[in-house]
Write a protein that holds these residues in place. Structure first.
Motif, PDB file in Angstrom:
ATOM      1  N   VAL A 249       0.869  -1.183   0.000  1.00  8.38           N
ATOM      2  CA  VAL A 249       0.000   0.000   0.000  1.00  8.38           C
ATOM      3  C   VAL A 249       0.897   1.222   0.000  1.00  8.38           C
ATOM      4  O   VAL A 249       1.791   1.351   0.836  1.00  8.38           O
ATOM      5  N   TRP A 250       0.656   2.117  -0.968  1.00  4.12           N
ATOM      6  CA  TRP A 250       1.435   3.343  -1.077  1.00  4.12           C
ATOM      7  C   TRP A 250       0.573   4.515  -0.593  1.00  4.12           C
ATOM      8  O   TRP A 250      -0.433   4.842  -1.237  1.00  4.12           O
ATOM      9  N   PRO A 251       0.911   5.148   0.531  1.00  3.04           N
ATOM     10  CA  PRO A 251       0.163   6.343   0.924  1.00  3.04           C
ATOM     11  C   PRO A 251       0.207   7.377  -0.206  1.00  3.04           C
ATOM     12  O   PRO A 251       1.248   7.585  -0.844  1.00  3.04           O
ATOM     13  N   SER A 252      -0.929   8.006  -0.482  1.00  2.14           N
ATOM     14  CA  SER A 252      -0.979   9.027  -1.543  1.00  2.14           C
ATOM     15  C   SER A 252      -0.451  10.346  -0.976  1.00  2.14           C
ATOM     16  O   SER A 252      -1.175  11.337  -0.853  1.00  2.14           O
ATOM     17  N   SER A 253       0.820  10.335  -0.629  1.00  2.00           N
ATOM     18  CA  SER A 253       1.474  11.478   0.017  1.00  2.00           C
ATOM     19  C   SER A 253       2.788  11.775  -0.685  1.00  2.00           C
ATOM     20  O   SER A 253       3.456  10.865  -1.201  1.00  2.00           O
ATOM     21  N   MET A 254       3.151  13.060  -0.684  1.00  2.00           N
ATOM     22  CA  MET A 254       4.415  13.510  -1.251  1.00  2.00           C
ATOM     23  C   MET A 254       5.013  14.558  -0.320  1.00  2.00           C
ATOM     24  O   MET A 254       4.297  15.287   0.364  1.00  2.00           O
ATOM     25  N   ALA A 255       6.323  14.628  -0.311  1.00  2.00           N
ATOM     26  CA  ALA A 255       7.007  15.644   0.503  1.00  2.00           C
ATOM     27  C   ALA A 255       8.223  16.143  -0.264  1.00  2.00           C
ATOM     28  O   ALA A 255       8.843  15.391  -1.026  1.00  2.00           O
ATOM     29  N   PHE A 256       8.531  17.421  -0.056  1.00  2.00           N
ATOM     30  CA  PHE A 256       9.719  18.018  -0.680  1.00  2.00           C
ATOM     31  C   PHE A 256      10.730  18.288   0.414  1.00  2.00           C
ATOM     32  O   PHE A 256      10.492  19.109   1.306  1.00  2.00           O
ATOM     33  N   ASP A 257      11.843  17.582   0.390  1.00  2.00           N
ATOM     34  CA  ASP A 257      12.799  17.655   1.491  1.00  2.00           C
ATOM     35  C   ASP A 257      14.215  17.717   0.929  1.00  2.00           C
ATOM     36  O   ASP A 257      14.626  16.857   0.139  1.00  2.00           O
ATOM     37  N   ASN A 258      14.943  18.754   1.318  1.00  2.00           N
ATOM     38  CA  ASN A 258      16.327  18.932   0.879  1.00  2.00           C
ATOM     39  C   ASN A 258      16.468  18.884  -0.645  1.00  2.00           C
ATOM     40  O   ASN A 258      17.370  18.241  -1.197  1.00  2.00           O
ATOM     41  N   GLY A 259      15.523  19.551  -1.319  1.00  2.00           N
ATOM     42  CA  GLY A 259      15.608  19.670  -2.774  1.00  2.00           C
ATOM     43  C   GLY A 259      15.190  18.435  -3.537  1.00  2.00           C
ATOM     44  O   GLY A 259      15.398  18.362  -4.756  1.00  2.00           O
ATOM     45  N   ALA A 260      14.597  17.446  -2.859  1.00  2.00           N
ATOM     46  CA  ALA A 260      14.190  16.213  -3.544  1.00  2.00           C
ATOM     47  C   ALA A 260      12.786  15.825  -3.094  1.00  2.00           C
ATOM     48  O   ALA A 260      12.354  16.140  -1.979  1.00  2.00           O
ATOM     49  N   TRP A 261      12.082  15.134  -3.986  1.00  2.00           N
ATOM     50  CA  TRP A 261      10.739  14.645  -3.682  1.00  2.00           C
ATOM     51  C   TRP A 261      10.800  13.295  -2.985  1.00  2.00           C
ATOM     52  O   TRP A 261      11.589  12.423  -3.353  1.00  2.00           O
ATOM     53  N   LEU A 262       9.953  13.130  -1.968  1.00  2.00           N
ATOM     54  CA  LEU A 262       9.735  11.837  -1.322  1.00  2.00           C
ATOM     55  C   LEU A 262       8.295  11.435  -1.580  1.00  2.00           C
ATOM     56  O   LEU A 262       7.386  12.284  -1.580  1.00  2.00           O
ATOM     57  N   VAL A 263       8.063  10.141  -1.766  1.00  2.00           N
ATOM     58  CA  VAL A 263       6.747   9.648  -2.158  1.00  2.00           C
ATOM     59  C   VAL A 263       6.345   8.492  -1.249  1.00  2.00           C
ATOM     60  O   VAL A 263       7.178   7.678  -0.853  1.00  2.00           O
ATOM     61  N   GLY A 264       5.030   8.411  -0.930  1.00  2.00           N
ATOM     62  CA  GLY A 264       4.503   7.269  -0.196  1.00  2.00           C
ATOM     63  C   GLY A 264       4.885   7.285   1.258  1.00  2.00           C
ATOM     64  O   GLY A 264       4.838   8.320   1.949  1.00  2.00           O
ATOM     65  N   ALA A 265       5.310   6.123   1.779  1.00  2.00           N
ATOM     66  CA  ALA A 265       5.635   6.009   3.198  1.00  2.00           C
ATOM     67  C   ALA A 265       6.817   6.893   3.577  1.00  2.00           C
ATOM     68  O   ALA A 265       6.896   7.389   4.708  1.00  2.00           O
ATOM     69  N   ALA A 266       7.755   7.106   2.644  1.00  2.00           N
ATOM     70  CA  ALA A 266       8.901   7.972   2.938  1.00  2.00           C
ATOM     71  C   ALA A 266       8.434   9.399   3.209  1.00  2.00           C
ATOM     72  O   ALA A 266       8.979  10.089   4.079  1.00  2.00           O
ATOM     73  N   ALA A 267       7.408   9.858   2.481  1.00  2.00           N
ATOM     74  CA  ALA A 267       6.861  11.194   2.728  1.00  2.00           C
ATOM     75  C   ALA A 267       6.113  11.233   4.050  1.00  2.00           C
ATOM     76  O   ALA A 267       6.191  12.223   4.793  1.00  2.00           O
ATOM     77  N   GLU A 268       5.384  10.159   4.385  1.00  2.00           N
ATOM     78  CA  GLU A 268       4.607  10.109   5.624  1.00  2.00           C
ATOM     79  C   GLU A 268       5.496  10.245   6.859  1.00  2.00           C
ATOM     80  O   GLU A 268       5.064  10.734   7.901  1.00  2.00           O
ATOM     81  N   GLN A 269       6.747   9.828   6.744  1.00  2.00           N
ATOM     82  CA  GLN A 269       7.652   9.897   7.884  1.00  2.00           C
ATOM     83  C   GLN A 269       7.960  11.343   8.297  1.00  2.00           C
ATOM     84  O   GLN A 269       8.432  11.601   9.397  1.00  2.00           O
ATOM     85  N   LEU A 270       7.693  12.309   7.394  1.00  2.00           N
ATOM     86  CA  LEU A 270       7.926  13.723   7.712  1.00  2.00           C
ATOM     87  C   LEU A 270       6.678  14.432   8.209  1.00  2.00           C
ATOM     88  O   LEU A 270       6.708  15.634   8.477  1.00  2.00           O
ATOM     89  N   ARG A 271       5.539  13.690   8.311  1.00  2.00           N
ATOM     90  CA  ARG A 271       4.274  14.358   8.615  1.00  2.00           C
ATOM     91  C   ARG A 271       4.326  15.112   9.947  1.00  2.00           C
ATOM     92  O   ARG A 271       3.873  16.264  10.041  1.00  2.00           O
ATOM     93  N   LYS A 272       4.833  14.488  10.987  1.00  2.00           N
ATOM     94  CA  LYS A 272       4.847  15.160  12.289  1.00  2.00           C
ATOM     95  C   LYS A 272       5.911  16.239  12.360  1.00  2.00           C
ATOM     96  O   LYS A 272       5.690  17.324  12.912  1.00  2.00           O
ATOM     97  N   ALA A 273       7.063  15.960  11.796  1.00  2.00           N
ATOM     98  CA  ALA A 273       8.168  16.915  11.912  1.00  2.00           C
ATOM     99  C   ALA A 273       7.989  18.120  11.001  1.00  2.00           C
ATOM    100  O   ALA A 273       8.278  19.265  11.416  1.00  2.00           O
ATOM    101  N   SER A 274       7.538  17.933   9.791  1.00  2.00           N
ATOM    102  CA  SER A 274       7.429  19.038   8.822  1.00  2.00           C
ATOM    103  C   SER A 274       6.130  18.917   8.035  1.00  2.00           C
ATOM    104  O   SER A 274       6.128  18.596   6.838  1.00  2.00           O
TER     105      SER A 274
END
Length: 602
Positions: free
Chosen positions: A37-62
Motif C-alpha cells: 500500500v502506497w500512501p498518496s502522500s508527497m514531501a519536498f525535502d532537501n531539494g528532492a521529492w519523497l513519495v509514499g511512506a517515505a513522505a509520511e515519515q515527515l508528517r509530524k516533523a514538517s
C-alpha cells in the motif's frame, strides 16, 4: 501477454500497484514500508521529492512540506500547496507516478513501457481529466498509457466479480476515502459503466443507499435484476455492505482484501490485452471494398445515387461529394455490384479516402470459390440448434456431448453420461418442449435418455435390448426400437419393432409390419428439429444453398445462376444452414465413418 505492464490504482488516501508479466501478477510494495500500500502522500525535502511512506515519515516533523492526494488536483482543478508554493496537478501526479514506476523497474530489473491507470467511474467520457492523466503517464516515462474505470476493474477482480455472466448488470459500491456507487454492464474487457454517483453524506448509510437507487434508476435496472452487489475499498469492512444489501434486498459478494479489488481487476484486464486486438478487415467472398481518393483530401458527401442492395453496372455514379474548393465530384463504380449498408449520411465530411463495402456481381462470384474458414469433425453426429448458431456434437458411442458456437468455434459446454461396458450408440433429438436430448443405447443398459442442458438422466428403458435401429417421434415423444426381440408371423420370423413412451418408458405397441416405417413418417432416424436442412437462403434472399445428389450448390436465385458447387470426398448425406447476422454458411456432411461441419465465409 509477455510485455510487462505496470498497473496503478491511484487513490486519494492510498494507492496500490502491481506488475503484470509472464502471465503473473505481483503487488508492488512501497520500499519505505515494505507494504503493498502506497500512501498518496508527497514531501519536498532537501531539494528532492519523497513519495509514499517515505513522505509520511515527515508528517509530524514538517507537515508544511507534505502534500496529500495528488490526484485531487485533477478532480477540483486546483493546485496543491507545499511549503508555501503551488504545485500544479501535472507536476505532482507525475512525480508520484514516476516514483512508483522507478520502483517497478528496479524490482522487475527491466524497462516497463506500458502503464494502466484506474480512473474514477464518475469521470465521464470524454473528459479533460482523462486526457490529462494520459499525458501525465507519458511524461512519467511510459510510452503506452491506458485507462480503466475503477468500477469496471472491480467487476473484473477474480475474488469479487467471478462467475458473473456477460451481459449481466452489477452494482459496485467503492467505499474508500470517498464513496462511489456505479452500475456496470459486465462484458469482460468490454464492460461498460451505465451510471455512477459519488456520495456526499459522509459515512451515512442512507446517503449510500440513496445513491445506489439513483444509479439503478438512471441505468433502468431493478434491484431484483442485478447479478451481484460488489462492495470494495477499505470502508467496505465497516458493515456498510451488509446494510446496503439489506436496503437492496440483494446479497453482496465482496472478496477478500476488498481494498485491492480495483488493482487486481485492472491487472486482470491488462493480462487480456489480446482480446482488444482488432484485426484488419478482410473482404469475404461476396463482398469487396470500393475505395475512392477524395479530391483535396476532404469533401462533404452530398448524396448517394443508389440505395443499399440496388444493383448497379460498372461505371455507374454511386455518390457525389463537394470538395473544399466547391467543386462537385462524382464517384463511379469500378465494376458491377450492390452497395452494402449502412452508408455514411449525406452532409458528412469524408476523406482522405471514402471506403464502403459492396456485393460483388454474380458473374464475378461464379469465377471464384468461397473460403472454408474451418472444419470440425467427429466420429459421431452433429445437431444444429434452432438458433442456427449452437452446434451440438454427439460421439459415436453416445458417451460424450460437446457444445460449440458455430460462428466462432468457441466451446460452450457439454457433459459426459455415466459410461457402460457394452457396445453402444446414440443420437441427439429435440423433445416437445424444445430441449435438446441425448438418446443412447447399449446391450447392457438398454435405452437411456438425458437432458443435455442439465446432464440429467430423464428415462431408462431396460426392455430395449438387442438394439439395431432407433426411430424417434419427437412430437409424440415416442421411440421405435427395431431389433428388441423377434417374433413369428406364420412360418416366418420377422424383426420386431417395439414402440416405447419416452416419458414413462412403457411399451405402447409391438409391430412386425415390414412397411410400418412408411406408414408412420413421424418416426425418424434423426431429429426433424435439426436446423441443418436441405434448402436454405440468406436473410436478404440474394444467396441460396441447396442439397443435390452430387453435393451442395450455392446459387443466386434472382439471376438463376449457379455460383459454386461443393462435392464431398466420399458419399455423404448433407444439410445446410446460414448463421443469422453473419456471412457464414454451415454445411454438415454425414459419412459412414462420422460427420464433418464446414464453416464457409461468404
Amino acid at each position: 501477454m509477455t510485455e510487462p505492464i505496470l498497473v496503478v490504482d491511484v487513490g486519494n488516501a492510498c494507492s496500490r500497484a502491481a506488475i503484470v508479466a509472464q502471465n503473473r501478477t505481483a503487488l508492488l510494495r512501497d520500499p519505505a514500508s515494505e507494504r503493498p500500500v502506497w500512501p498518496s502522500s508527497m514531501a519536498f525535502d532537501n531539494g528532492a521529492w519523497l513519495v509514499g511512506a517515505a513522505a509520511e515519515q515527515l508528517r509530524k516533523a514538517s507537515p508544511r512540506r507534505l502534500l496529500d492526494g495528488p490526484r485531487r488536483t485533477l478532480e477540483n482543478d486546483a493546485p496543491l500547496v507545499i511549503d508555501g508554493r503551488d504545485v500544479p496537478a501535472a507536476e505532482a501526479l507525475g512525480v508520484y507516478l514516476s516514483a512508483i514506476g522507478a520502483e517497478a523497474r528496479r524490482v522487475y530489473r527491466a524497462a516497463i513501457r506500458r502503464l494502466v491507470l484506474t480512473v474514477p467511474a464518475v469521470w465521464p467520457t470524454p473528459d479533460p481529466r482523462r486526457d490529462a492523466l494520459i499525458e501525465i503517464g507519458q511524461a512519467a516515462g511510459f510510452t503506452d498509457v491506458e485507462l480503466i474505470d475503477d468500477a469496471v476493474a472491480i467487476t473484473l477482480d477474480p475474488r469479487s466479480g467471478a462467475d458473473v455472466p456477460d451481459g449481466a448488470p452489477v452494482l459496485v459500491a467503492d467505499l474508500g476515502a470517498s464513496w462511489t456507487v456505479s452500475c456496470v454492464r459486465v462484458d469482460g474487457v468490454h464492460s461498460q459503466v451505465l451510471a455512477s454517483r459519488a456520495t456526499t453524506g459522509g459515512r451515512d448509510l442512507d446517503a449510500l443507499a440513496a445513491a445506489a437507487f439513483e444509479v439503478l434508476r438512471e441505468s433502468a435496472i431493478a434491484p431484483v435484476d442485478l447479478a451481484a452487489v460488489v462492495p470494495a475499498g477499505g470502508d467496505s469492512r465497516l458493515g456498510l455492505a451488509a446494510g446496503l444489501e439489506e436496503r437492496l434486498g440483494h446479497k453482496s459478494r465482496g472478496g477478500a482484501d476488498p481494498e485491492f479489488a480495483a488493482v487486481r481487476g485492472a491487472a486482470r484486464w491488462a493480462e487480456r490485452t489480446a482480446e482488444r486486438r482488432i484485426s484488419a478487415w478482410a473482404a469475404p467472398w461476396r463482398t469487396e471494398p470500393v475505395v475512392w481518393d477524395v479530391p483535396g483530401g476532404r469533401a462533404r458527401l452530398l448524396n448517394w445515387e443508389v440505395r443499399p442492395g440496388e444493383r448497379y453496372p460498372a461505371g455507374a455514379v454511386l455518390a457525389q461529394v463537394r470538395t473544399d474548393d466547391q467543386l462537385v465530384a462524382r464517384l463511379a463504380a469500378p465494376r458491377a455490384g450492390r452497395l452494402n449498408g449502412p452508408l455514411p449520411q449525406p452532409g458528412a465530411l469524408v476523406g482522405p479516402v471514402l471506403a464502403v463495402g459492396a456485393r460483388r456481381d454474380p458473374v464475378t462470384l461464379a469465377a471464384e470459390s468461397p473460403t472454408v474458414l474451418r472444419s470440425v469433425e467427429t466420429a459421431g453426429t452433429y445437431l444444429l440448434g434452432a438458433d442456427q448458431i449452437t452446434l451440438y456434437e454427439c460421439s459415436a458411442r453416445a458417451d460424450e456431448v460437446r457444445i460449440w458456437s458455430a460462428g466462432t468455434g468457441e466451446a460452450l459446454g457439454g457433459f459426459t453420461p455415466e459410461p457402460t461396458g457394452g457396445s453402444a450408440g446414440g443420437r441427439l433429438f429435440v423433445d416437445p418442449q424444445g430441449r435438446v436430448t441425448l438418446i443412447g443405447w447399449d446391450d447392457e443398459m438398454g435405452l437411456r435418455v438425458w437432458d443435455v442442458a442439465s446432464g440429467t438422466l430423464t428415462a431408462q428403458i431396460a426392455e430395449a435390448f438387442d438394439v439395431r435401429r432407433v426411430l424417434v417421434d419427437e412430437t409424440g415423444w415416442r421411440v421405435a426400437v427395431e431389433g428388441a426381440g423377434r417374433q413369428s408371423v406364420g412360418r416366418y420370423r420377422r424383426t420386431a419393432i417395439t414402440v416405447f413412451d419416452l416419458d414413462t418408458g412403457s411399451v405402447e405397441d409391438k409391430i412386425s409390419d415390414p412397411v410400418w416405417e412408411q406408414r408412420n413418417p413421424a418416426f425418424r432416424p434423426r431429429s426433424a428439429a435439426d436446423a441443418f436442412v436441405a434448402q436454405a437462403a440468406t436473410a436478404d434472399g440474394q444467396l441460396r444453398a441447396g442439397v443435390q445428389s452430387a453435393g451442395v450448390v450455392l446459387s443466386d436465385p434472382a439471376e438463376g445462376l449457379e455460383l459454386h458447387r461443393m462435392v464431398p470426398p466420399a458419399p455423404a448425406a448433407a444439410g445446410v444452414a446460414f448463421v443469422p447476422g453473419s456471412d457464414l454458411l454451415l454445411v454438415n456432411w454425414e459419412f459412414e465413418t462420422g460427420s464433418r461441419v464446414d464453416v464457409i465465409g461468404l
